[in-house]
Design a protein around this motif. Structure first.
Motif, PDB file in Angstrom:
ATOM      1  N   PHE A 126      -8.610  -1.749  -8.337  1.00  0.00           N
ATOM      2  CA  PHE A 126      -9.058  -0.385  -8.604  1.00  0.00           C
ATOM      3  C   PHE A 126      -8.050   0.657  -8.123  1.00  0.00           C
ATOM      4  O   PHE A 126      -7.826   1.668  -8.787  1.00  0.00           O
ATOM      5  CB  PHE A 126     -10.409  -0.140  -7.924  1.00  0.00           C
ATOM      6  N   VAL A 127      -7.428   0.412  -6.974  1.00  0.00           N
ATOM      7  CA  VAL A 127      -6.522   1.414  -6.403  1.00  0.00           C
ATOM      8  C   VAL A 127      -5.052   1.032  -6.522  1.00  0.00           C
ATOM      9  O   VAL A 127      -4.183   1.798  -6.111  1.00  0.00           O
ATOM     10  CB  VAL A 127      -6.859   1.710  -4.929  1.00  0.00           C
ATOM     11  N   GLY A 128      -4.737  -0.143  -7.056  1.00  0.00           N
ATOM     12  CA  GLY A 128      -3.347  -0.484  -7.337  1.00  0.00           C
ATOM     13  C   GLY A 128      -2.534  -0.967  -6.165  1.00  0.00           C
ATOM     14  O   GLY A 128      -1.348  -0.660  -6.063  1.00  0.00           O
ATOM     15  N   VAL A 129      -3.153  -1.741  -5.250  1.00  0.00           N
ATOM     16  CA  VAL A 129      -2.400  -2.301  -4.125  1.00  0.00           C
ATOM     17  C   VAL A 129      -2.595  -3.808  -4.082  1.00  0.00           C
ATOM     18  O   VAL A 129      -3.486  -4.348  -4.728  1.00  0.00           O
ATOM     19  CB  VAL A 129      -2.823  -1.672  -2.775  1.00  0.00           C
ATOM     20  N   GLY A 130      -1.766  -4.470  -3.273  1.00  0.00           N
ATOM     21  CA  GLY A 130      -1.856  -5.923  -3.195  1.00  0.00           C
ATOM     22  C   GLY A 130      -2.998  -6.419  -2.338  1.00  0.00           C
ATOM     23  O   GLY A 130      -3.594  -7.448  -2.605  1.00  0.00           O
ATOM     24  N   GLY A 131      -3.304  -5.694  -1.251  1.00  0.00           N
ATOM     25  CA  GLY A 131      -4.419  -6.066  -0.394  1.00  0.00           C
ATOM     26  C   GLY A 131      -4.123  -7.152   0.606  1.00  0.00           C
ATOM     27  O   GLY A 131      -5.042  -7.793   1.134  1.00  0.00           O
ATOM     28  N   GLY A 132      -2.839  -7.369   0.927  1.00  0.00           N
ATOM     29  CA  GLY A 132      -2.501  -8.418   1.883  1.00  0.00           C
ATOM     30  C   GLY A 132      -3.089  -8.192   3.254  1.00  0.00           C
ATOM     31  O   GLY A 132      -3.397  -9.150   3.974  1.00  0.00           O
ATOM     32  N   PHE A 133      -3.294  -6.929   3.640  1.00  0.00           N
ATOM     33  CA  PHE A 133      -3.843  -6.627   4.955  1.00  0.00           C
ATOM     34  C   PHE A 133      -5.301  -7.081   5.060  1.00  0.00           C
ATOM     35  O   PHE A 133      -5.845  -7.202   6.162  1.00  0.00           O
ATOM     36  CB  PHE A 133      -3.738  -5.131   5.260  1.00  0.00           C
ATOM     37  N   LEU A 134      -5.951  -7.311   3.928  1.00  0.00           N
ATOM     38  CA  LEU A 134      -7.289  -7.899   3.920  1.00  0.00           C
ATOM     39  C   LEU A 134      -7.235  -9.403   3.686  1.00  0.00           C
ATOM     40  O   LEU A 134      -8.061 -10.151   4.200  1.00  0.00           O
ATOM     41  CB  LEU A 134      -8.150  -7.249   2.823  1.00  0.00           C
ATOM     42  N   ILE A 135      -6.255  -9.852   2.912  1.00  0.00           N
ATOM     43  CA  ILE A 135      -6.160 -11.267   2.568  1.00  0.00           C
ATOM     44  C   ILE A 135      -5.757 -12.107   3.780  1.00  0.00           C
ATOM     45  O   ILE A 135      -6.341 -13.170   4.033  1.00  0.00           O
ATOM     46  CB  ILE A 135      -5.155 -11.487   1.419  1.00  0.00           C
ATOM     47  N   VAL A 136      -4.766 -11.645   4.540  1.00  0.00           N
ATOM     48  CA  VAL A 136      -4.289 -12.428   5.680  1.00  0.00           C
ATOM     49  C   VAL A 136      -5.401 -12.689   6.695  1.00  0.00           C
ATOM     50  O   VAL A 136      -5.631 -13.844   7.090  1.00  0.00           O
ATOM     51  CB  VAL A 136      -3.059 -11.755   6.339  1.00  0.00           C
ATOM     52  N   PRO A 137      -6.152 -11.651   7.139  1.00  0.00           N
ATOM     53  CA  PRO A 137      -7.261 -11.955   8.065  1.00  0.00           C
ATOM     54  C   PRO A 137      -8.313 -12.870   7.448  1.00  0.00           C
ATOM     55  O   PRO A 137      -8.867 -13.734   8.136  1.00  0.00           O
ATOM     56  CB  PRO A 137      -7.856 -10.569   8.365  1.00  0.00           C
ATOM     57  N   ALA A 138      -8.598 -12.697   6.150  1.00  0.00           N
ATOM     58  CA  ALA A 138      -9.596 -13.548   5.500  1.00  0.00           C
ATOM     59  C   ALA A 138      -9.142 -15.003   5.484  1.00  0.00           C
ATOM     60  O   ALA A 138      -9.941 -15.917   5.729  1.00  0.00           O
ATOM     61  CB  ALA A 138      -9.860 -13.062   4.077  1.00  0.00           C
ATOM     62  N   SER A 155       1.453   1.007 -12.324  1.00  0.00           N
ATOM     63  CA  SER A 155       2.809   0.464 -12.153  1.00  0.00           C
ATOM     64  C   SER A 155       2.975  -0.224 -10.813  1.00  0.00           C
ATOM     65  O   SER A 155       3.727  -1.208 -10.694  1.00  0.00           O
ATOM     66  CB  SER A 155       3.839   1.591 -12.290  1.00  0.00           C
ATOM     67  N   SER A 156       2.280   0.279  -9.790  1.00  0.00           N
ATOM     68  CA  SER A 156       2.416  -0.317  -8.464  1.00  0.00           C
ATOM     69  C   SER A 156       1.986  -1.776  -8.459  1.00  0.00           C
ATOM     70  O   SER A 156       2.560  -2.604  -7.737  1.00  0.00           O
ATOM     71  CB  SER A 156       1.593   0.470  -7.439  1.00  0.00           C
ATOM     72  N   ILE A 193       0.827  -1.204   0.000  1.00  0.00           N
ATOM     73  CA  ILE A 193       0.000   0.000   0.000  1.00  0.00           C
ATOM     74  C   ILE A 193       0.865   1.259   0.000  1.00  0.00           C
ATOM     75  O   ILE A 193       0.370   2.362  -0.218  1.00  0.00           O
ATOM     76  CB  ILE A 193      -0.974  -0.014   1.200  1.00  0.00           C
ATOM     77  N   LEU A 194       2.165   1.095   0.229  1.00  0.00           N
ATOM     78  CA  LEU A 194       3.087   2.236   0.163  1.00  0.00           C
ATOM     79  C   LEU A 194       3.654   2.451  -1.238  1.00  0.00           C
ATOM     80  O   LEU A 194       4.292   3.466  -1.495  1.00  0.00           O
ATOM     81  CB  LEU A 194       4.255   2.026   1.133  1.00  0.00           C
ATOM     82  N   THR A 195       3.417   1.517  -2.142  1.00  0.00           N
ATOM     83  CA  THR A 195       4.016   1.626  -3.470  1.00  0.00           C
ATOM     84  C   THR A 195       3.501   2.833  -4.232  1.00  0.00           C
ATOM     85  O   THR A 195       4.271   3.531  -4.896  1.00  0.00           O
ATOM     86  CB  THR A 195       3.741   0.347  -4.295  1.00  0.00           C
ATOM     87  N   VAL A 196       2.207   3.098  -4.159  1.00  0.00           N
ATOM     88  CA  VAL A 196       1.656   4.257  -4.862  1.00  0.00           C
ATOM     89  C   VAL A 196       2.264   5.562  -4.342  1.00  0.00           C
ATOM     90  O   VAL A 196       2.718   6.388  -5.148  1.00  0.00           O
ATOM     91  CB  VAL A 196       0.114   4.273  -4.775  1.00  0.00           C
ATOM     92  N   PRO A 197       2.307   5.808  -3.014  1.00  0.00           N
ATOM     93  CA  PRO A 197       2.980   7.031  -2.546  1.00  0.00           C
ATOM     94  C   PRO A 197       4.445   7.127  -2.962  1.00  0.00           C
ATOM     95  O   PRO A 197       4.932   8.212  -3.287  1.00  0.00           O
ATOM     96  CB  PRO A 197       2.840   6.951  -1.019  1.00  0.00           C
ATOM     97  N   VAL A 198       5.164   5.994  -2.942  1.00  0.00           N
ATOM     98  CA  VAL A 198       6.569   6.015  -3.360  1.00  0.00           C
ATOM     99  C   VAL A 198       6.692   6.465  -4.814  1.00  0.00           C
ATOM    100  O   VAL A 198       7.532   7.314  -5.162  1.00  0.00           O
ATOM    101  CB  VAL A 198       7.217   4.627  -3.168  1.00  0.00           C
ATOM    102  N   LEU A 199       5.855   5.928  -5.684  1.00  0.00           N
ATOM    103  CA  LEU A 199       5.905   6.292  -7.101  1.00  0.00           C
ATOM    104  C   LEU A 199       5.410   7.720  -7.328  1.00  0.00           C
ATOM    105  O   LEU A 199       5.925   8.434  -8.192  1.00  0.00           O
ATOM    106  CB  LEU A 199       5.069   5.310  -7.926  1.00  0.00           C
ATOM    107  N   ILE A 207      -1.069  12.333   4.409  1.00  0.00           N
ATOM    108  CA  ILE A 207      -0.243  13.024   3.397  1.00  0.00           C
ATOM    109  C   ILE A 207      -0.884  12.907   2.022  1.00  0.00           C
ATOM    110  O   ILE A 207      -0.999  13.890   1.285  1.00  0.00           O
ATOM    111  CB  ILE A 207       1.182  12.435   3.391  1.00  0.00           C
ATOM    112  N   VAL A 208      -1.300  11.695   1.640  1.00  0.00           N
ATOM    113  CA  VAL A 208      -1.909  11.513   0.321  1.00  0.00           C
ATOM    114  C   VAL A 208      -3.207  12.307   0.220  1.00  0.00           C
ATOM    115  O   VAL A 208      -3.501  12.929  -0.798  1.00  0.00           O
ATOM    116  CB  VAL A 208      -2.178  10.023   0.039  1.00  0.00           C
ATOM    117  N   LEU A 209      -3.983  12.309   1.314  1.00  0.00           N
ATOM    118  CA  LEU A 209      -5.252  13.055   1.313  1.00  0.00           C
ATOM    119  C   LEU A 209      -5.018  14.536   1.091  1.00  0.00           C
ATOM    120  O   LEU A 209      -5.702  15.182   0.280  1.00  0.00           O
ATOM    121  CB  LEU A 209      -5.979  12.817   2.638  1.00  0.00           C
TER     122      LEU A 209
END
Length: 249
Positions: free
Chosen positions: A143-155, A44-45, A24-30, A242-244
């Motif tokens: 839709f937002v370009g992230v991996g979503g592991g923070f949702l996948i692991v609990p699921a 790209s993320s 989820i940090l990849t988009v801010p880094v890019l 920061i992104v907001l």
């Protein structure tokens, strides 16, 4: 570019330690460290996260700490969802995507802060819920370009009954599958619009992230996970603000 590479290493560290969060940090880094436009940064993320997650999963694969049935049970619906999410993302204003991204970062921070709540696995696998969750998570993260592991692991732990030690490597493989599919759709949509991808930056950030993921896997077995997770949750909250303020408002 040095700051972007350091950011990529941090992304890999988080993925290696937690199986989630770093992507989820990849988009801010890019956006802020590599000066990419928002739409190509989001696309790209996904490719960067796919490579980092794929290589980062290798230690778990080698140690046989991957639940392959769950990779496909969650991953195939996730790929379908990521494709649809990426299709929708290519049609809307990037500020809408970033607004959803900020919300997702806030949710990620809460999940990371309360990470101890996923330590007790369910007694039975709820196949319907796992498949549905894979589809929904895939669509949102595509839709937002992230991996979503923070949702996948609990699921995986709560719905799929996967022990936490297996959920991390399983999550990384699922992230890789749906991120590759999501990027493929973004690539088709954005190139049709005449946009160009910065392949050297993508390659360098992905390589630095892969190095970070192996380091994270090593560190994760030697440092207190709860303290690291809470610190990362606070960092995610700051990044959301920061992104907001910088890109949405």
């Amino acid at each position: 570019m040095i700051l972007a590479l350091l950011g990529a290493i941090f992304i890999g560290l988080s993925l290696g330690i937690f199986g989630s969060g770093g992507s989820i940090l990849t988009v801010p880094v890019l956006l802020y460290l590599a000066d990419m436009p928002a739409n190509t940064a989001i696309a790209s993320s996904l490719l960067i996260v796919a490579f980092i997650s794929l290589f980062g999963s290798w230690p778990s694969v080698r140690k046989r700490l991957v639940s392959w049935p769950h990779v496909w049970l969650f991953g195939i619906p996730g790929m379908i969802g990521a494709y649809l999410g990426a299709w929708a993302g290519g049609l809307v204003d990037s500020r809408i995507q970033l607004a959803v991204f900020v919300l997702l970062m806030a949710v990620a921070a809460v999940f990371m802060w309360r990470g101890r709540s996923v330590d007790k696995p369910a007694q039975q696998i709820n196949i319907a819920k796992v498949i549905t969750d894979g589809l929904v998570v895939g669509a949102i993260t595509g839709f937002v370009g992230v991996g979503g592991g923070f949702l996948i692991v609990p699921a995986l732990v709560l719905l799929g009954g996967v022990p936490m030690v297996r959920a991390i490597g399983t999550s990384l493989l699922i992230i890789a599958l749906k991120s590759f599919v999501g990027f493929a759709k973004y690539y088709s949509v954005l190139t049709d619009q005449g946009l160009q991808f910065d392949w050297p930056v993508i390659a360098m950030v992905a390589a630095a992230g892969i190095v970070g993921s192996f380091a994270g896997n090593f560190i994760g077995t030697r440092l207190p996970r709860q303290a690291l997770q809470k610190g990362f949750a606070l960092f995610l909250g700051v990044m959301a603000i920061i992104v907001l303020t910088q890109s949405v408002l």
